[in-house]
Design an enzyme around this catalytic site. Structure first.
Site, PDB file in Angstrom:
ATOM      1  N   HIS A  78      28.360   5.086  50.406  1.00 20.66           N
ATOM      2  CA  HIS A  78      28.476   6.519  50.130  1.00 20.66           C
ATOM      3  C   HIS A  78      28.721   6.870  48.661  1.00 20.66           C
ATOM      4  CE1 HIS A  78      28.605  10.310  52.288  1.00 20.66           C
ATOM      5  NE2 HIS A  78      29.636  10.690  51.570  1.00 20.66           N
TER       6      HIS A  78
ATOM      7  N   ASP B 109      26.052   2.709  53.942  1.00 22.84           N
ATOM      8  CA  ASP B 109      26.821   3.962  54.001  1.00 22.84           C
ATOM      9  C   ASP B 109      27.333   4.186  55.419  1.00 22.84           C
ATOM     10  OD1 ASP B 109      27.739   6.621  53.841  1.00 22.84           O
ATOM     11  OD2 ASP B 109      26.144   7.192  52.444  1.00 22.84           O
TER      12      ASP B 109
ATOM     13  N   SER C  51      26.454  14.344  49.886  1.00 21.87           N
ATOM     14  CA  SER C  51      27.279  14.376  51.092  1.00 21.87           C
ATOM     15  C   SER C  51      27.442  15.789  51.661  1.00 21.87           C
ATOM     16  CB  SER C  51      28.626  13.730  50.755  1.00 21.87           C
ATOM     17  OG  SER C  51      29.310  13.415  51.915  1.00 21.87           O
TER      18      SER C  51
END
Ligand SMILES: *[C@@H]1O[C@H](CO)[C@@H](O)[C@H](O)[C@H]1NC(C)=O
Ligand SMILES: *[C@@H]1O[C@H](CO)[C@@H](O)[C@H](O)[C@H]1NC(C)=O
Length: 408
Positions: free
Chosen positions: A384, A351, A181
């Protein structure tokens, strides 16, 4: 923007539990209170709490950045078998609201740090400024507003290169990098400026974040559209502590908005993680989430609102001119990442932070990349948090990731 996923699960849980309401008085810690600061001591660090307990050797290190932040770093030099690493060093970089615990929270056969150590890699775990074990500074304290005066520009230009260089110097070897991320964004930014290339062998970028214009998480979009971080900054709240109750109050407000179904807050934030083990939530809450700077959140929300991939926007031409010598913040140009630099991207169809449509724009930027130096692994049901906490991430992501490392 890292495991914001995880963060919001937590906020959701805090919201649901009485203990969350009990501490509702302190809101944001404008002053760092009696917080432990410079005396970072390995005895109470991540090695002791999360690595040694699993039967692994672990070393505590500290890295002082060029702008004075004192960061902790953990090294797992040998696997559980006790055999010394015979493969190159790997640096693991967590995402937003998380710290190095990201890579250690699941059991050893499911956590990337332990899996890499058991596969013969020399594992190094980074912790960015402002997180629990990286609160030191050569002259500032977290109770000073100046301590929090940074965004991911500084993570990319100080924390990242200084951490990479530290490992490079300690081991005398070029390293592999794994980011999740926000830990991918700071690497993309650095690589696009031709930084780090002489010290890295390759990078693996999980839930890659570069473009954010098409972010599909309603809560993340609302928080950006409402300028929430900007408001907090102007109120003088420079540290954003997701463990503080102001975050919970904000979340309540966001949950009152019609498009946010907070009965499933985690999903409305990150997308539906297929494979995170919810029975481990307590363990997770012991270690995460972690603070970041409000300015960092402003920077991220600028990307969402304006669709830019650029340095922090001071919001007026004069201040941009003063800081950048131009009236708008300079762009980070992903097409400038060298075509022969090995990149492994893992992205998920579910995601909502690293949205597939934004990843496609990034892949478009990388269309001239040497085909044998770019692996883009798409996992349909991953959201995610699955990339770092998925119970099957070892098979689905880490095995191909290590195969990629072996080739580069
Ligand atoms: C989920 O976590 C619980 C508690 O740690 C554990 O007992 C269970 O085996 C885990 N499930 C999987 C699929 O890893
Ligand atoms: C922060 O660090 C202290 C040790 O210095 C530890 O006791 C505490 O659990 C840590 N908190 C989090 C949220 O990591």
């Amino acid at each position: 923007m890292a495991s914001i996923s995880a963060t919001w699960i937590i906020l959701f849980l805090v919201l649901q539990t009485s203990s969350g309401f009990a501490a509702r008085t302190s809101l944001f810690q404008k002053n760092g209170g009696g917080r432990r600061v410079l005396s970072y001591n390995g005895a109470d660090g991540l090695c002791a709490s999360m690595v040694v307990a699993q039967g692994y050797q672990c070393e505590e290190h500290t890295v002082t950045t060029e702008d004075g932040y004192i960061l902790s770093m953990q090294r797992i030099p040998v696997g559980v078998s006790g055999n010394a690493a015979d493969k190159p060093p790997v640096l693991l970089q967590h995402g937003l609201f998380m710290d190095g615990g990201t890579w250690l929270l699941n059991p050893p056969d499911q956590s990337l740090a332990f899996i890499l150590a058991d596969n013969g890699y020399d594992v190094w775990i980074a912790n960015t400024r402002g997180t629990n074990y990286s609160l030191g500074h050569t002259s500032l304290s977290p109770s000073d507003s100046a301590y929090w005066e940074w965004s991911w520009d500084e993570l990319s230009s100080y924390d990242l290169p200084d951490s990479v260089q530290y490992v490079y110097k300690q081991t005398g070897q070029k390293l592999h990098y794994v980011g999740h991320s926000l830990g991918t964004l700071i690497a993309f930014a650095a690589l696009s400026q031709q930084r780090l290339l002489d010290m890295l062998r390759s990078t693996a970028l999980l839930s890659p974040i570069a473009h954010l214009a098409q972010i599909s998480s309603p809560i993340a979009r609302d928080a950006s559209d409402l300028f929430i971080a900007d408001d907090l900054y102007w109120l003088g709240l420079y540290e954003f502590s997701p463990r503080g109750n102001a975050a919970v109050v904000l979340l309540e407000d966001l949950c009152k908005m019609p498009d946010n179904d907070c009965s499933d807050l985690m999903s409305s934030f990150t997308g539906q993680n297929c494979c995170v083990n919810s029975s481990r939530t307590d363990n997770f809450l012991e270690h995460e989430p972690q603070s970041t700077s409000t300015k960092n959140l402003i920077h991220i929300s600028q990307m969402v609102r304006k669709g830019t991939l650029a340095k922090y926007d001071y919001g007026n031409e004069g201040d941009n001119m003063k800081n950048y010598g131009q009236t708008t913040p300079p762009n980070y140009d992903m097409t400038s990442i060298p075509n022969d630099f090995p990149l492994f991207l893992g992205y998920g169809g579910a995601d909502m932070l690293s949205d597939v449509n934004d990843v496609k724009v990034l892949l478009g930027d990388l269309q001239d990349h040497d085909s044998d130096k770019l692996v883009a692994q798409y996992i349909d049901d991953y959201a995610h948090a699955d990339f770092v906490f998925g119970v099957n991430a070892n098979q689905v992501v880490y095995t191909p990731l290590m195969a990629f490392f072996n080739l580069n």
